[in-house]
Write a protein that holds these residues in place. Sequence first.
Motif, mmCIF file in Angstrom:
data_model
loop_
_atom_site.group_PDB
_atom_site.id
_atom_site.type_symbol
_atom_site.label_atom_id
_atom_site.label_comp_id
_atom_site.label_asym_id
_atom_site.label_seq_id
_atom_site.Cartn_x
_atom_site.Cartn_y
_atom_site.Cartn_z
ATOM 1 N N ARG A 1 -17.000 -44.823 -28.995
ATOM 2 C CA ARG A 1 -16.597 -43.495 -29.397
ATOM 3 C C ARG A 1 -16.196 -42.643 -28.220
ATOM 4 O O ARG A 1 -15.962 -41.472 -28.367
ATOM 5 C CB ARG A 1 -17.713 -42.831 -30.178
ATOM 6 N N ILE A 2 -16.109 -43.230 -27.039
ATOM 7 C CA ILE A 2 -15.692 -42.505 -25.842
ATOM 8 C C ILE A 2 -14.290 -42.957 -25.486
ATOM 9 O O ILE A 2 -13.987 -44.148 -25.478
ATOM 10 C CB ILE A 2 -16.655 -42.774 -24.666
ATOM 11 N N GLN A 3 -13.447 -41.985 -25.177
ATOM 12 C CA GLN A 3 -12.070 -42.299 -24.815
ATOM 13 C C GLN A 3 -11.762 -41.606 -23.493
ATOM 14 O O GLN A 3 -12.020 -40.415 -23.338
ATOM 15 C CB GLN A 3 -11.126 -41.804 -25.906
ATOM 16 N N VAL A 4 -11.228 -42.364 -22.543
ATOM 17 C CA VAL A 4 -10.825 -41.821 -21.251
ATOM 18 C C VAL A 4 -9.304 -41.837 -21.201
ATOM 19 O O VAL A 4 -8.681 -42.871 -21.448
ATOM 20 C CB VAL A 4 -11.414 -42.652 -20.083
ATOM 21 N N ILE A 5 -8.731 -40.691 -20.883
ATOM 22 C CA ILE A 5 -7.276 -40.569 -20.774
ATOM 23 C C ILE A 5 -6.983 -39.999 -19.393
ATOM 24 O O ILE A 5 -7.528 -38.965 -19.017
ATOM 25 C CB ILE A 5 -6.704 -39.652 -21.867
ATOM 26 N N LEU A 21 -3.054 -37.480 -28.702
ATOM 27 C CA LEU A 21 -3.727 -38.773 -28.854
ATOM 28 C C LEU A 21 -5.093 -38.667 -29.527
ATOM 29 O O LEU A 21 -5.586 -39.634 -30.099
ATOM 30 C CB LEU A 21 -3.887 -39.452 -27.495
ATOM 31 N N THR A 22 -5.699 -37.497 -29.439
ATOM 32 C CA THR A 22 -7.074 -37.354 -29.930
ATOM 33 C C THR A 22 -7.226 -36.398 -31.097
ATOM 34 O O THR A 22 -8.279 -36.336 -31.712
ATOM 35 C CB THR A 22 -7.984 -36.841 -28.800
ATOM 36 N N ASP A 27 -16.237 -32.799 -28.453
ATOM 37 C CA ASP A 27 -17.646 -32.461 -28.279
ATOM 38 C C ASP A 27 -17.927 -32.114 -26.817
ATOM 39 O O ASP A 27 -18.600 -31.140 -26.519
ATOM 40 C CB ASP A 27 -18.552 -33.646 -28.659
ATOM 41 N N ILE A 28 -17.419 -32.944 -25.910
ATOM 42 C CA ILE A 28 -17.667 -32.787 -24.473
ATOM 43 C C ILE A 28 -16.383 -33.096 -23.706
ATOM 44 O O ILE A 28 -15.707 -34.082 -23.991
ATOM 45 C CB ILE A 28 -18.766 -33.751 -23.978
ATOM 46 N N ILE A 29 -16.094 -32.263 -22.732
ATOM 47 C CA ILE A 29 -14.999 -32.527 -21.794
ATOM 48 C C ILE A 29 -15.570 -32.404 -20.394
ATOM 49 O O ILE A 29 -16.246 -31.423 -20.071
ATOM 50 C CB ILE A 29 -13.832 -31.535 -21.965
#
Length: 95
Positions: A1-5, A21-22, A27-29
């Motif tokens: 559930r974590i995405q790194v861009i 994309l999201t 929730d958190i940046i």
Amino acid sequence: RIQVIVGDANNTKDLQKVIDLTDGDFDIIVDDCSHYTKQQIESAAFFIPYMKDDGIYCIEDVRSQKKILDNLSQYNCKAYNFKPDTDDNLVVITK
């Protein structure tokens, strides 16, 4: 559930690509971009509206916490001084 861009925080097209994309609603940046205060403020101002109401935005490597706190005063901001007079500090913003 974590995405790194990965992108350029100075490029509005890259910032918008993250939203596209999201679909936003974060929730958190964790802001790990430039160490320039102006760019940190601009990036936060762009992304915070896309955060959930109880979301958290962290800016690391902050040199001028006062400028960030002043410019984003409409949000709940807390500064953490780990090494004053360096850029090894943190600002946490909650919406």
